[in-house]
Design a protein around this motif. Structure first.
Motif, PDB file in Angstrom:
ATOM      1  N   VAL A 116      18.534 -25.398  52.989  1.00  0.00           N
ATOM      2  CA  VAL A 116      17.727 -25.062  54.223  1.00  0.00           C
ATOM      3  C   VAL A 116      18.818 -25.283  55.496  1.00  0.00           C
ATOM      4  CG1 VAL A 116      15.803 -25.384  55.584  1.00  0.00           C
ATOM      5  CG2 VAL A 116      15.660 -25.002  53.147  1.00  0.00           C
ATOM      6  N   THR A 117      18.752 -24.665  56.612  1.00  0.00           N
ATOM      7  CA  THR A 117      19.510 -25.248  57.921  1.00  0.00           C
ATOM      8  C   THR A 117      18.376 -25.591  58.978  1.00  0.00           C
ATOM      9  OG1 THR A 117      21.429 -23.811  57.348  1.00  0.00           O
ATOM     10  CG2 THR A 117      21.118 -24.572  59.476  1.00  0.00           C
ATOM     11  N   LEU A 118      18.618 -26.518  59.479  1.00  0.00           N
ATOM     12  CA  LEU A 118      17.673 -27.107  60.533  1.00  0.00           C
ATOM     13  C   LEU A 118      18.262 -26.185  61.712  1.00  0.00           C
ATOM     14  CD1 LEU A 118      15.614 -28.866  61.877  1.00  0.00           C
ATOM     15  CD2 LEU A 118      17.520 -30.417  62.483  1.00  0.00           C
ATOM     16  N   VAL A 119      17.692 -25.407  62.445  1.00  0.00           N
ATOM     17  CA  VAL A 119      18.056 -24.420  63.623  1.00  0.00           C
ATOM     18  C   VAL A 119      17.695 -24.971  64.989  1.00  0.00           C
ATOM     19  CG1 VAL A 119      18.478 -22.409  61.805  1.00  0.00           C
ATOM     20  CG2 VAL A 119      16.131 -22.784  63.111  1.00  0.00           C
ATOM     21  N   GLY A 120      16.707 -25.660  64.948  1.00  0.00           N
ATOM     22  CA  GLY A 120      16.243 -26.216  66.412  1.00  0.00           C
ATOM     23  C   GLY A 120      15.363 -27.279  66.350  1.00  0.00           C
ATOM     24  N   GLY A 121      14.905 -27.947  67.506  1.00  0.00           N
ATOM     25  CA  GLY A 121      14.130 -28.955  67.708  1.00  0.00           C
ATOM     26  C   GLY A 121      13.776 -29.342  68.976  1.00  0.00           C
TER      27      GLY A 121
ATOM     28  N   ASP B  30      18.730 -22.094  74.204  1.00  0.00           N
ATOM     29  CA  ASP B  30      17.042 -21.813  74.388  1.00  0.00           C
ATOM     30  C   ASP B  30      16.519 -21.524  73.161  1.00  0.00           C
ATOM     31  OD1 ASP B  30      17.058 -22.254  77.365  1.00  0.00           O
ATOM     32  OD2 ASP B  30      18.342 -20.692  77.132  1.00  0.00           O
ATOM     33  N   CYS B  31      17.088 -20.863  72.337  1.00  0.00           N
ATOM     34  CA  CYS B  31      16.697 -20.481  70.904  1.00  0.00           C
ATOM     35  C   CYS B  31      17.691 -20.530  69.915  1.00  0.00           C
ATOM     36  CB  CYS B  31      16.063 -19.141  70.908  1.00  0.00           C
ATOM     37  SG  CYS B  31      14.902 -18.458  72.032  1.00  0.00           S
ATOM     38  N   ALA B  32      17.276 -20.865  68.652  1.00  0.00           N
ATOM     39  CA  ALA B  32      18.325 -20.501  67.398  1.00  0.00           C
ATOM     40  C   ALA B  32      18.260 -18.717  67.402  1.00  0.00           C
ATOM     41  CB  ALA B  32      17.581 -21.206  66.117  1.00  0.00           C
ATOM     42  N   LEU B  33      19.288 -18.532  66.767  1.00  0.00           N
ATOM     43  CA  LEU B  33      19.390 -16.886  66.444  1.00  0.00           C
ATOM     44  C   LEU B  33      19.731 -16.764  65.127  1.00  0.00           C
ATOM     45  CD1 LEU B  33      21.530 -15.796  69.625  1.00  0.00           C
ATOM     46  CD2 LEU B  33      19.096 -15.546  69.099  1.00  0.00           C
ATOM     47  N   LEU B  34      18.774 -16.164  64.338  1.00  0.00           N
ATOM     48  CA  LEU B  34      18.768 -15.929  62.749  1.00  0.00           C
ATOM     49  C   LEU B  34      19.114 -14.614  62.660  1.00  0.00           C
ATOM     50  CD1 LEU B  34      15.800 -18.161  62.328  1.00  0.00           C
ATOM     51  CD2 LEU B  34      18.214 -18.964  62.581  1.00  0.00           C
ATOM     52  N   SER B  35      19.799 -14.065  61.631  1.00  0.00           N
ATOM     53  CA  SER B  35      20.111 -12.565  61.238  1.00  0.00           C
ATOM     54  C   SER B  35      18.962 -12.303  60.236  1.00  0.00           C
ATOM     55  CB  SER B  35      21.405 -12.757  60.879  1.00  0.00           C
ATOM     56  OG  SER B  35      21.814 -11.173  60.434  1.00  0.00           O
ATOM     57  N   VAL B  36      18.456 -11.327  60.564  1.00  0.00           N
ATOM     58  CA  VAL B  36      17.164 -10.887  59.446  1.00  0.00           C
ATOM     59  C   VAL B  36      17.494  -9.484  58.889  1.00  0.00           C
ATOM     60  CG1 VAL B  36      15.366 -12.250  60.001  1.00  0.00           C
ATOM     61  CG2 VAL B  36      15.583 -10.062  61.507  1.00  0.00           C
ATOM     62  N   ASN B  37      18.461  -8.773  59.877  1.00  0.00           N
ATOM     63  CA  ASN B  37      19.062  -7.402  58.992  1.00  0.00           C
ATOM     64  C   ASN B  37      20.221  -6.997  60.229  1.00  0.00           C
ATOM     65  OD1 ASN B  37      18.158  -5.650  61.338  1.00  0.00           O
ATOM     66  ND2 ASN B  37      16.177  -5.662  60.515  1.00  0.00           N
ATOM     67  N   LEU B  42      16.431 -12.438  64.829  1.00  0.00           N
ATOM     68  CA  LEU B  42      15.365 -13.460  65.442  1.00  0.00           C
ATOM     69  C   LEU B  42      15.747 -14.554  66.281  1.00  0.00           C
ATOM     70  CD1 LEU B  42      12.652 -12.955  63.820  1.00  0.00           C
ATOM     71  CD2 LEU B  42      13.119 -14.933  62.378  1.00  0.00           C
ATOM     72  N   ALA B  43      15.109 -14.742  67.289  1.00  0.00           N
ATOM     73  CA  ALA B  43      15.092 -16.048  68.144  1.00  0.00           C
ATOM     74  C   ALA B  43      13.931 -16.776  67.879  1.00  0.00           C
ATOM     75  CB  ALA B  43      15.160 -15.337  69.613  1.00  0.00           C
ATOM     76  N   VAL B  44      14.081 -17.875  67.786  1.00  0.00           N
ATOM     77  CA  VAL B  44      13.083 -19.048  67.400  1.00  0.00           C
ATOM     78  C   VAL B  44      13.339 -20.406  68.250  1.00  0.00           C
ATOM     79  CG1 VAL B  44      11.965 -20.541  65.616  1.00  0.00           C
ATOM     80  CG2 VAL B  44      13.367 -18.265  65.047  1.00  0.00           C
ATOM     81  N   THR B  45      12.292 -20.743  68.827  1.00  0.00           N
ATOM     82  CA  THR B  45      11.916 -21.910  69.715  1.00  0.00           C
ATOM     83  C   THR B  45      10.907 -22.730  69.651  1.00  0.00           C
ATOM     84  OG1 THR B  45      12.201 -22.773  72.229  1.00  0.00           O
ATOM     85  CG2 THR B  45      10.998 -20.682  71.600  1.00  0.00           C
ATOM     86  N   THR B  46      11.044 -24.020  69.658  1.00  0.00           N
ATOM     87  CA  THR B  46      10.004 -25.043  69.481  1.00  0.00           C
ATOM     88  C   THR B  46       9.997 -25.926  70.398  1.00  0.00           C
ATOM     89  OG1 THR B  46      10.076 -24.970  67.072  1.00  0.00           O
ATOM     90  CG2 THR B  46       9.278 -26.890  68.150  1.00  0.00           C
TER      91      THR B  46
END
Lengths: 322, 322
Positions: A116-121, B30-37, B42-46
């Motif tokens: 698993v990769t930690l992608v943000g926080g 500002d976000c992580a970017l994850l390839s889903v296709n 996918l942009a993810v932020t916490t």
């Protein structure tokens, strides 16, 4: 989300507001399921561990880091997801270098172990708590939910139950154990093992699944409620470790297994026709599985010991309000 | 993740551990970017808001709910993402029905306004804090990052700057304002507007972007560091509201705009060749944009007022340790 999540989320948020069409499953199972393409569902879960509530305030930072990741991966396992990414929100009262290095080392170690990769926080100052959002992928249509069980399906668990609850009792001085048993039991509390391989192997085999965070009785209750079934639970079939049985009475062991929680084993149901496939599917997952009951019509849980009804009053472990 | 995230994440987690091939951008924007296709990222932020750190302990629960969602959506806006889903982790000292109803109402209202679905969450007992993970989608290759700016690019911001910082000062009794100005400024602090339409419209136009959470100077610093540039900042072009200018001196207004943070406006760079496209792109986003500077070689920020160098010592707003 873990089953420990309580009714506040349901009461105030579930079913409220705009529901996007790409939300296949929203609030109320171990993970949300989101459609990202025709073949893949994204499984998303969020869990918070608060100091003094979900872990002892003086717990080893490595255990806190491990457990925070593991309980979230356990939710992915319960849906049958392939684990992929984590986001971490860490709130800390001060920047203690040694604490942080140990915590971070454990987080990275568990992530690496499971690919698993930690992608943000986000790291903020405040009372100690850890919130992790974990994401995984599931082939569309292959997800394991709480709602697919039917009367007649057999009830299984992975691993052994009650160890983590007794481990906590040992840490709190409520029980005593021999040094060998003590180490094993405390490790089961501090370093739970997310059953990811088992969860993935159960895709297409199990009819429902959940992870055991609040205790078998409470988490089985979630499956029964979602699937509109009742269950007969075979107390004599509960997988209880030598450490548990060597430390407390059989009846106390039942209570730890049924009510103490924090085991993070999988609880799942399998239709009669899939029982053969089950043994093959789980043969190489590195964890045993035990048949501990059968679903029936009606509702609620009946406890049986060697076929005889037993009257048990099981109190689920409650991290939160209910 | 917001730019307010500080170096702890970088020091202890960035670049550590296994990096999956589907992680297009990990920790640090500002976000992580994850390839889903093949076509979608996918942009993810916490982001976590802690009582007493990110909001006043007695803040209206509607404002806390609004702000917690808005600051996360603002991170999606800064990447140019289409907002989609939220997960909520709420830690509360007790189950206060009125507080929860107001908080939840605001969360749902913002989600509905932006067409976002709350897909999961966890509610735990403990000191008040809110962690939200927001997710959105971006056409692959169209993401706005901090690292794409080049010398010669023009520097823009949306909206007006400094209002939220002065709003906080009013709430804390550090400043005084007329009642009209006071209401506007406090609303700008409590109810920030994520610039989602603007962020999406900037795809293919802007060369870099970030949202302003810590103040223009600090957040521009992140772009300059990631893009290996310096910048000339035109103080006379800063968009300052009538409420800000009507309440404090011009120099104080500059300091609020540059250093106070919490504006959640977008800061972005546009190559000379795209300046025409910019006005068209942002014509229907409901927010004005202002050119406030130009990137150059070298490093750091030079402050100019009507072409004359001004010596300013700007302190960024620091929610956290640095």
């Amino acid at each position: 989300m873990a089953s420990r999540e309580f009714s506040l989320i349901d009461n105030y948020f579930k079913g409220k507001g705009h529901q996007r069409k790409d939300v296949v499953l929203g609030i109320g199972d171990d993970c949300a399921l989101l459609s990202v393409n025709d073949n893949t569902l994204l499984a998303v879960t969020t869990d918070t561990l608060v100091s003094g509530v979900h872990f002892l305030a003086d717990m080893d930072p490595r255990a806190i880091g491990h457990k925070a990741v593991a309980v979230n991966l356990s939710d992915l396992a319960a849906m049958g997801a392939d684990q992929a990414w984590l986001s971490l929100a860490l709130t800390l009262p001060d920047a203690n270098d040694k604490w942080l290095a140990e915590f971070a080392g454990a987080v990275i170690e568990v992530c690496d172990y499971y690919g698993v990769t930690l992608v943000g926080g986000d790291t903020t100052r405040g009372p100690l708590s850890v919130t992790i959002t974990a994401q995984g992928k599931i082939p569309a249509g292959k997800q394991l939910t709480r709602s697919g069980a039917k009367p007649g399906d057999w009830l299984y668990v992975t691993g052994s139950l009650g160890d983590a609850g007794l481990g906590l009792a040992l840490l709190q001085g409520r029980e005593e154990a021999s040094s060998d048993h003590r180490e094993y039991l405390i490790n089961r509390h501090c370093y739970p093992t997310p059953r990811l391989l088992a969860g993935q192997a159960l895709r297409g085999v199990a009819s429902s699944a959940i992870d055991i965070s609040d205790g078998l009785a409470s988490d089985l209750g979630h499956i029964l409620k979602a699937s509109h079934c009742g269950a007969n639970l075979f107390l004599d079939k509960l997988p209880l470790s030598q450490a548990l049985l060597g430390t407390v009475s059989l009846e106390a062991a039942w209570h730890y297994a049924l009510g103490a929680g924090d085991d993070y084993e999988l609880l799942f149901t399998v239709p009669e026709a899939q029982k053969g496939a089950l043994d093959t599917a789980l043969a190489h997952c590195g964890v045993k599985h035990s048949c501990v009951g059968q679903l029936r019509g009606g509702e609620g849980i009946s406890y049986l010991n060697h076929g005889q009804t037993v009257d048990l009053n099981v109190c689920g472990y409650e991290h939160n309000w209910s």
